[in-house]
Scaffold this motif. Structure first.
Motif, mmCIF file in Angstrom:
data_model
loop_
_atom_site.group_PDB
_atom_site.id
_atom_site.type_symbol
_atom_site.label_atom_id
_atom_site.label_comp_id
_atom_site.label_asym_id
_atom_site.label_seq_id
_atom_site.Cartn_x
_atom_site.Cartn_y
_atom_site.Cartn_z
ATOM 1 N N ALA A 1 9.873 0.350 -4.113
ATOM 2 C CA ALA A 1 9.484 0.310 -5.523
ATOM 3 C C ALA A 1 9.603 1.692 -6.156
ATOM 4 N N ARG A 2 9.225 2.733 -5.404
ATOM 5 C CA ARG A 2 9.318 4.101 -5.920
ATOM 6 C C ARG A 2 10.772 4.483 -6.181
ATOM 7 N N SER A 3 11.669 4.044 -5.316
ATOM 8 C CA SER A 3 13.080 4.396 -5.481
ATOM 9 C C SER A 3 13.696 3.728 -6.714
ATOM 10 N N ARG A 4 13.085 2.651 -7.184
ATOM 11 C CA ARG A 4 13.587 1.952 -8.372
ATOM 12 C C ARG A 4 12.842 2.375 -9.638
ATOM 13 N N GLY A 5 11.560 2.625 -9.514
ATOM 14 C CA GLY A 5 10.774 3.095 -10.647
ATOM 15 C C GLY A 5 10.226 2.000 -11.525
ATOM 16 N N ALA A 6 10.991 0.917 -11.702
ATOM 17 C CA ALA A 6 10.571 -0.176 -12.580
ATOM 18 C C ALA A 6 11.496 -1.365 -12.354
ATOM 19 N N THR A 7 11.042 -2.524 -12.760
ATOM 20 C CA THR A 7 11.910 -3.700 -12.783
ATOM 21 C C THR A 7 12.980 -3.507 -13.852
ATOM 22 N N LEU A 8 14.202 -3.936 -13.542
ATOM 23 C CA LEU A 8 15.334 -3.795 -14.457
ATOM 24 C C LEU A 8 15.525 -5.104 -15.211
ATOM 25 N N TYR A 9 15.258 -5.070 -16.514
ATOM 26 C CA TYR A 9 15.400 -6.261 -17.360
ATOM 27 C C TYR A 9 16.681 -6.136 -18.182
ATOM 28 N N LEU A 10 17.685 -6.925 -17.815
ATOM 29 C CA LEU A 10 18.940 -6.960 -18.551
ATOM 30 C C LEU A 10 19.058 -8.292 -19.286
ATOM 31 N N PRO A 11 19.869 -8.355 -20.339
ATOM 32 C CA PRO A 11 19.987 -9.618 -21.076
ATOM 33 C C PRO A 11 20.513 -10.780 -20.253
ATOM 34 N N ASP A 12 21.222 -10.480 -19.153
ATOM 35 C CA ASP A 12 21.807 -11.561 -18.360
ATOM 36 C C ASP A 12 21.184 -11.706 -16.974
ATOM 37 N N GLN A 13 20.267 -10.827 -16.605
ATOM 38 C CA GLN A 13 19.626 -10.935 -15.301
ATOM 39 C C GLN A 13 18.430 -9.994 -15.227
ATOM 40 N N PRO B 1 0.828 -1.213 0.000
ATOM 41 C CA PRO B 1 0.000 0.000 0.000
ATOM 42 C C PRO B 1 0.858 1.257 0.000
ATOM 43 N N ALA B 2 0.235 2.373 -0.330
ATOM 44 C CA ALA B 2 0.938 3.648 -0.377
ATOM 45 C C ALA B 2 1.582 3.960 0.966
ATOM 46 N N GLY B 3 2.865 4.340 0.930
ATOM 47 C CA GLY B 3 3.591 4.704 2.143
ATOM 48 C C GLY B 3 4.241 3.552 2.869
ATOM 49 N N SER B 4 4.016 2.318 2.420
ATOM 50 C CA SER B 4 4.637 1.163 3.060
ATOM 51 C C SER B 4 6.095 1.054 2.636
ATOM 52 N N PRO B 5 6.912 0.284 3.386
ATOM 53 C CA PRO B 5 8.305 0.102 2.962
ATOM 54 C C PRO B 5 8.428 -0.472 1.560
ATOM 55 N N LEU B 6 7.528 -1.398 1.181
ATOM 56 C CA LEU B 6 7.585 -1.955 -0.166
ATOM 57 C C LEU B 6 7.266 -0.898 -1.211
ATOM 58 N N ASP B 7 6.306 -0.050 -0.912
ATOM 59 C CA ASP B 7 5.959 1.044 -1.828
ATOM 60 C C ASP B 7 7.144 1.992 -2.002
ATOM 61 N N GLU B 8 7.788 2.367 -0.917
ATOM 62 C CA GLU B 8 8.910 3.301 -0.988
ATOM 63 C C GLU B 8 10.091 2.697 -1.751
ATOM 64 N N MET C 1 3.543 -5.067 -10.888
ATOM 65 C CA MET C 1 4.763 -5.713 -10.407
ATOM 66 C C MET C 1 6.011 -5.080 -10.992
ATOM 67 N N ARG C 2 5.852 -4.465 -12.176
ATOM 68 C CA ARG C 2 7.016 -4.089 -12.968
ATOM 69 C C ARG C 2 7.196 -2.593 -13.150
ATOM 70 N N ARG C 3 6.084 -1.826 -13.037
ATOM 71 C CA ARG C 3 6.158 -0.373 -13.232
ATOM 72 C C ARG C 3 5.532 0.310 -12.027
ATOM 73 N N TYR C 4 6.281 1.235 -11.425
ATOM 74 C CA TYR C 4 5.795 1.842 -10.183
ATOM 75 C C TYR C 4 4.515 2.639 -10.397
ATOM 76 N N LEU C 5 4.400 3.368 -11.496
ATOM 77 C CA LEU C 5 3.198 4.173 -11.686
ATOM 78 C C LEU C 5 1.960 3.304 -11.880
ATOM 79 N N ASP C 6 2.105 2.113 -12.406
ATOM 80 C CA ASP C 6 0.978 1.159 -12.440
ATOM 81 C C ASP C 6 0.569 0.793 -11.013
ATOM 82 N N LEU C 7 1.569 0.626 -10.141
ATOM 83 C CA LEU C 7 1.266 0.322 -8.742
ATOM 84 C C LEU C 7 0.503 1.474 -8.096
ATOM 85 N N VAL C 8 0.862 2.721 -8.400
ATOM 86 C CA VAL C 8 0.130 3.875 -7.863
ATOM 87 C C VAL C 8 -1.322 3.849 -8.354
ATOM 88 N N VAL C 9 -1.530 3.514 -9.617
ATOM 89 C CA VAL C 9 -2.899 3.377 -10.138
ATOM 90 C C VAL C 9 -3.679 2.381 -9.289
#
Length: 465
Positions: free
Chosen positions: A141-153, A132-139, A346-354
């Protein structure tokens, strides 16, 4: 006369050569130490580390350079709260993704309402129930903005444990936030709604779903018909069609591989369903005066006609950047009067805000204000931009690794643009564009060899065969 003590004895030719080599080695070592102490650019530092053997070609520096974290999220994940949910487990639902996908966060299904109406259900993982908004998980996720998809990880925006708990189809019955649209035979929406639900989801790859479509199975045939009708309606409102090559880049310590992304019709069908869900979520929020990070886009600055690769290349250049704001506005590229990205929390923070805002409305809790949504948009976009840039540069790095491993290969290329004597080539099998001096007009197909790969500079040269 006695010779000065500083004089060197007579040396043989071989001895002089050895002294020169030692002196040259000391000079090179001194130069190397100076470079290590003060490399002029990040690219120079990268080249030096490769030359010294401290890095190998599999190593990419872009996430570190751009401040995108490579550390997984280690926070604890709570359980789902006890709350009323609509039971939709009697309706078939399908999470359709690329093979190997590990974070299934959306699924589609249909319900026949009679009277010529079909209810399209788009079920989305109820991530906001645990973050939920303001939770440690929310904060976090906000600090990352999105999941990082790299070719090797892949580095998740949220903990793997949360993905395991909320992913659709990873357990027999899953809580979801479900968006519905009641559609007529022509794809027009009669009503939209958002509800907290329980769903039973079957996971399929695009290939498996395509096979069911081609076999005439439901609900895939009806999903495809509704998706085509929806696309036609949006194109009538100005939606742009951009069809450029896409590839999948995979890499490890041994090498890199680039493969064209399969594009069965079911990929388009799922994309259209997700677009409809974002439109419906925006309508629902607007009806309830609920601030969201609405996605808006200005109208193109000029019109590009045609269905060739150069036309699609030019059409993409007409698109303004998508903006996110707390109040609704038109998204011209999609041909929609309002829109919100709502299917990848799960992958984009602004979707989570929605989702956090929609949940607040559904559960009677206080939603974020427009000012708070705007602040989250600013922070998340800054962090997500670094993530996307790290992804783009890493994909190009490993694409060039794959190119360097095939020095004799001849690649099909198309001239997609030109400015004076300089042309832009697109190599569809790599989704790679690069400059070439050629008089060939746009649309010309060429055969090229790729040479002089420079990983630190991310450059490669093309020459026609």
């Amino acid at each position: 006369m006695t010779a000065p003590s500083s004089a060197l004895p007579e040396l043989t030719a071989a001895q002089r050569t050895e002294v020169e080599l030692v002196a040259r080695g000391k000079q090179e070592k001194s130069r190397t130490l100076r470079d290590l102490a003060q490399p002029e650019t990040p690219e120079a530092a990268h080249a030096l580390l490769l030359r010294l053997g401290l890095w190998n070609e599999a190593r990419t520096p872009y996430a570190d350079r751009l401040g995108a974290t490579l550390q997984p999220v280690g926070l604890e994940v709570p359980g789902f709260p006890e709350e009323a949910r609509l039971d939709l487990t009697h309706l078939p639902a399908y999470a359709i993704d690329d093979e190997g996908n590990r974070d299934p966060d959306d699924a589609v299904g249909l319900e026949d309402l009679g009277g010529g109406l079909t209810r399209l259900w788009v079920h989305v993982a109820d991530v906001a129930a645990l973050a939920p908004a303001g939770s440690p998980l929310d904060e976090e996720a906000r600090s990352r903005g999105a999941t990082l998809y790299l070719p090797d990880q892949t580095i998740g925006m949220l903990p793997d444990a949360l993905v395991d708990r909320t992913g659709l189809g990873l357990s027999e019955i899953t809580p979801a936030l479900s968006i519905s649209l009641d559609l007529d035979a022509d794809g027009n929406a009669d009503a939209v709604d958002v509800q907290l639900t329980r769903v039973r989801v079957t996971r399929l790859t695009y290939t498996q779903a395509q096979q069911r479509l081609e076999a005439g199975e439901e609900p895939f045939v009806t999903l495809a018909r509704l998706a085509r009708a929806s696309r036609e309606l949006r194109e009538a409102e100005g939606a742009l069609s951009i069809d450029l090559p896409e590839v999948r880049v995979k890499a490890d310590e041994q090498g890199a591989a680039v493969s064209p992304l399969p594009r069965p019709e079911m990929r388009f069908v799922v994309q259209e369903c997700m677009t409809l869900a974002g439109w419906a979520a925006a309508i629902y929020a607007d009806d309830h005066a609920l601030p969201l990070p609405f996605a808006t886009q200005d109208a193109p600055t000029w019109d590009v006609r045609g269905d060739t690769l150069p036309a699609h290349w030019a059409r993409r250049k007409t698109l303004a950047r998508t903006r996110f704001q707390p109040a609704p506005g038109p998204h011209h590229g999609m041909g929609l009067d309002l829109y919100a990205q709502a299917t990848s929390p799960m992958r984009r923070y602004l979707d989570l805000v929605v989702h956090q805002q929609l949940r607040a409305q559904l559960t009677g809790n206080e939603p974020l204000s427009g000012k708070e949504v705007a602040a989250r948009v600013a922070q998340a976009q800054m962090n997500a931009d670094a993530t996307r840039q790290a992804e783009r540069l890493s994909r190009k790095h490993h694409t060039l690794r794959a190119v360097a491993a095939q020095p004799e290969r001849e690649w099909d290329a198309v001239v997609v643009d030109r400015r004076g004597p300089q042309a832009t080539l697109l190599i569809p099998d790599l989704a790679l564009d690069l400059p070439l001096s050629t008089p060939a007009p746009a649309g010309t197909a060429l055969k090229v060899r790729l040479t002089d790969v420079n990983l630190p500079a991310l450059t490669v040269r093309a020459r026609t065969v």
